[in-house]
Write a protein that holds these residues in place. Structure first.
Motif, short mmCIF file in Angstrom:
data_model
loop_
_atom_site.label_atom_id
_atom_site.label_comp_id
_atom_site.label_asym_id
_atom_site.label_seq_id
_atom_site.Cartn_x
_atom_site.Cartn_y
_atom_site.Cartn_z
N ILE A 1 0.84 -1.21 0.00
CA ILE A 1 0.00 0.00 0.00
C ILE A 1 0.87 1.25 0.00
O ILE A 1 0.59 2.22 -0.70
CB ILE A 1 -0.97 -0.02 1.20
N PHE A 2 1.96 1.23 0.79
CA PHE A 2 2.89 2.35 0.83
C PHE A 2 3.49 2.59 -0.56
O PHE A 2 3.55 3.74 -1.03
CB PHE A 2 3.98 2.06 1.86
N LEU A 3 3.91 1.52 -1.22
CA LEU A 3 4.49 1.65 -2.55
C LEU A 3 3.44 2.12 -3.56
O LEU A 3 3.75 2.91 -4.47
CB LEU A 3 5.12 0.33 -3.00
N ALA A 4 2.21 1.64 -3.43
CA ALA A 4 1.14 2.07 -4.34
C ALA A 4 0.93 3.57 -4.21
O ALA A 4 0.73 4.27 -5.22
CB ALA A 4 -0.15 1.31 -4.03
N GLY A 5 0.97 4.10 -2.98
CA GLY A 5 0.83 5.54 -2.79
C GLY A 5 1.94 6.30 -3.48
O GLY A 5 1.69 7.34 -4.11
N GLY A 6 3.16 5.79 -3.38
CA GLY A 6 4.29 6.43 -4.06
C GLY A 6 4.15 6.38 -5.57
O GLY A 6 4.45 7.35 -6.28
N VAL B 1 3.94 9.62 -8.06
CA VAL B 1 4.85 9.84 -9.20
C VAL B 1 4.06 9.89 -10.50
O VAL B 1 4.33 10.73 -11.38
CB VAL B 1 5.93 8.74 -9.24
N ALA B 2 3.06 9.01 -10.65
CA ALA B 2 2.27 9.00 -11.89
C ALA B 2 1.49 10.30 -12.05
O ALA B 2 1.41 10.85 -13.16
CB ALA B 2 1.31 7.80 -11.88
N LEU B 3 0.93 10.81 -10.96
CA LEU B 3 0.18 12.06 -11.04
C LEU B 3 1.11 13.23 -11.36
O LEU B 3 0.72 14.16 -12.09
CB LEU B 3 -0.60 12.30 -9.75
N GLN B 4 2.31 13.22 -10.82
CA GLN B 4 3.27 14.28 -11.16
C GLN B 4 3.66 14.18 -12.63
O GLN B 4 3.82 15.20 -13.30
CB GLN B 4 4.52 14.17 -10.29
N ALA B 5 3.79 12.94 -13.12
CA ALA B 5 4.14 12.75 -14.54
C ALA B 5 3.02 13.24 -15.45
O ALA B 5 3.27 13.66 -16.59
CB ALA B 5 4.44 11.28 -14.82
N LEU B 6 1.80 13.21 -14.95
CA LEU B 6 0.66 13.70 -15.73
C LEU B 6 0.53 15.21 -15.69
O LEU B 6 -0.34 15.78 -16.32
CB LEU B 6 -0.64 13.05 -15.24
N VAL C 1 -2.07 15.31 -2.58
CA VAL C 1 -3.47 15.31 -2.12
C VAL C 1 -4.26 14.22 -2.84
O VAL C 1 -5.00 13.46 -2.22
CB VAL C 1 -4.11 16.71 -2.34
N TRP C 2 -4.11 14.13 -4.16
CA TRP C 2 -4.88 13.15 -4.91
C TRP C 2 -4.44 11.72 -4.62
O TRP C 2 -5.27 10.80 -4.58
CB TRP C 2 -4.82 13.45 -6.41
N SER C 3 -3.15 11.50 -4.44
CA SER C 3 -2.70 10.14 -4.12
C SER C 3 -3.23 9.73 -2.75
O SER C 3 -3.64 8.57 -2.56
CB SER C 3 -1.17 10.03 -4.18
N GLN C 4 -3.28 10.64 -1.80
CA GLN C 4 -3.86 10.32 -0.49
C GLN C 4 -5.36 10.07 -0.61
O GLN C 4 -5.90 9.16 0.02
CB GLN C 4 -3.61 11.47 0.49
N ALA C 5 -6.03 10.84 -1.43
CA ALA C 5 -7.47 10.66 -1.63
C ALA C 5 -7.76 9.29 -2.23
O ALA C 5 -8.71 8.61 -1.83
CB ALA C 5 -8.03 11.77 -2.52
N ILE C 6 -6.95 8.88 -3.18
CA ILE C 6 -7.13 7.56 -3.80
C ILE C 6 -6.92 6.46 -2.77
O ILE C 6 -7.71 5.50 -2.69
CB ILE C 6 -6.17 7.40 -5.00
N LEU C 7 -5.88 6.57 -1.96
CA LEU C 7 -5.61 5.55 -0.95
C LEU C 7 -6.70 5.51 0.13
O LEU C 7 -7.12 4.44 0.55
CB LEU C 7 -4.23 5.77 -0.32
N VAL C 8 -7.17 6.66 0.56
CA VAL C 8 -8.25 6.70 1.57
C VAL C 8 -9.53 6.13 0.96
O VAL C 8 -10.26 5.37 1.62
CB VAL C 8 -8.46 8.13 2.11
N GLY C 9 -9.81 6.45 -0.29
CA GLY C 9 -10.98 5.87 -0.96
C GLY C 9 -10.88 4.36 -1.04
O GLY C 9 -11.87 3.65 -0.79
#
Length: 108
Positions: free
Chosen positions: A13-18, A22-27, A36-44
């Protein structure tokens, strides 16, 4: 679940958040927005898992409950196999009598 399994899941889960970060920054998202969005995805994801867990717990559709049911069925099957034919006939007669009594009560 073994301790190593729990550690592996936590690490995954920790690696998935990372990876999300990185993917969102690449986008093209800023560092703060990607965080914020990576945390939102993990909390969801955590909330979805929690809802499915609660649903399985409330419907008793969990591994322990299934194992217990299988064990009880196996014990009953073994007891039935150990009955003599006379004992089995007596048991069947008792069941029929109870069924007749129960159907008589529901008709009243």
């Amino acid at each position: 679940m073994r301790r190593i399994d729990a550690i592996g899941i936590g690490l995954g889960i920790f690696l998935a958040g990372g990876i999300f970060y990185v993917a969102l920054q690449a986008l093209g998202l800023t560092s703060q927005d990607a965080g914020v969005w990576s945390q939102a995805i993990l909390v969801g994801g955590l909330i979805v898992w929690l809802v499915t867990y609660l649903a399985r717990a409330l419907t008793q559709n969990m591994t322990y409950n299934q194992q217990l049911k299988d064990y009880q069925d196996a014990v009953l099957q073994k007891r039935l196999e150990e009955l003599t034919p006379e004992e089995l006939e007596k048991l069947q007669a008792e069941i029929e009598q109870e069924r007749k009594e129960a159907s008589g009560k529901t008709e009243s």
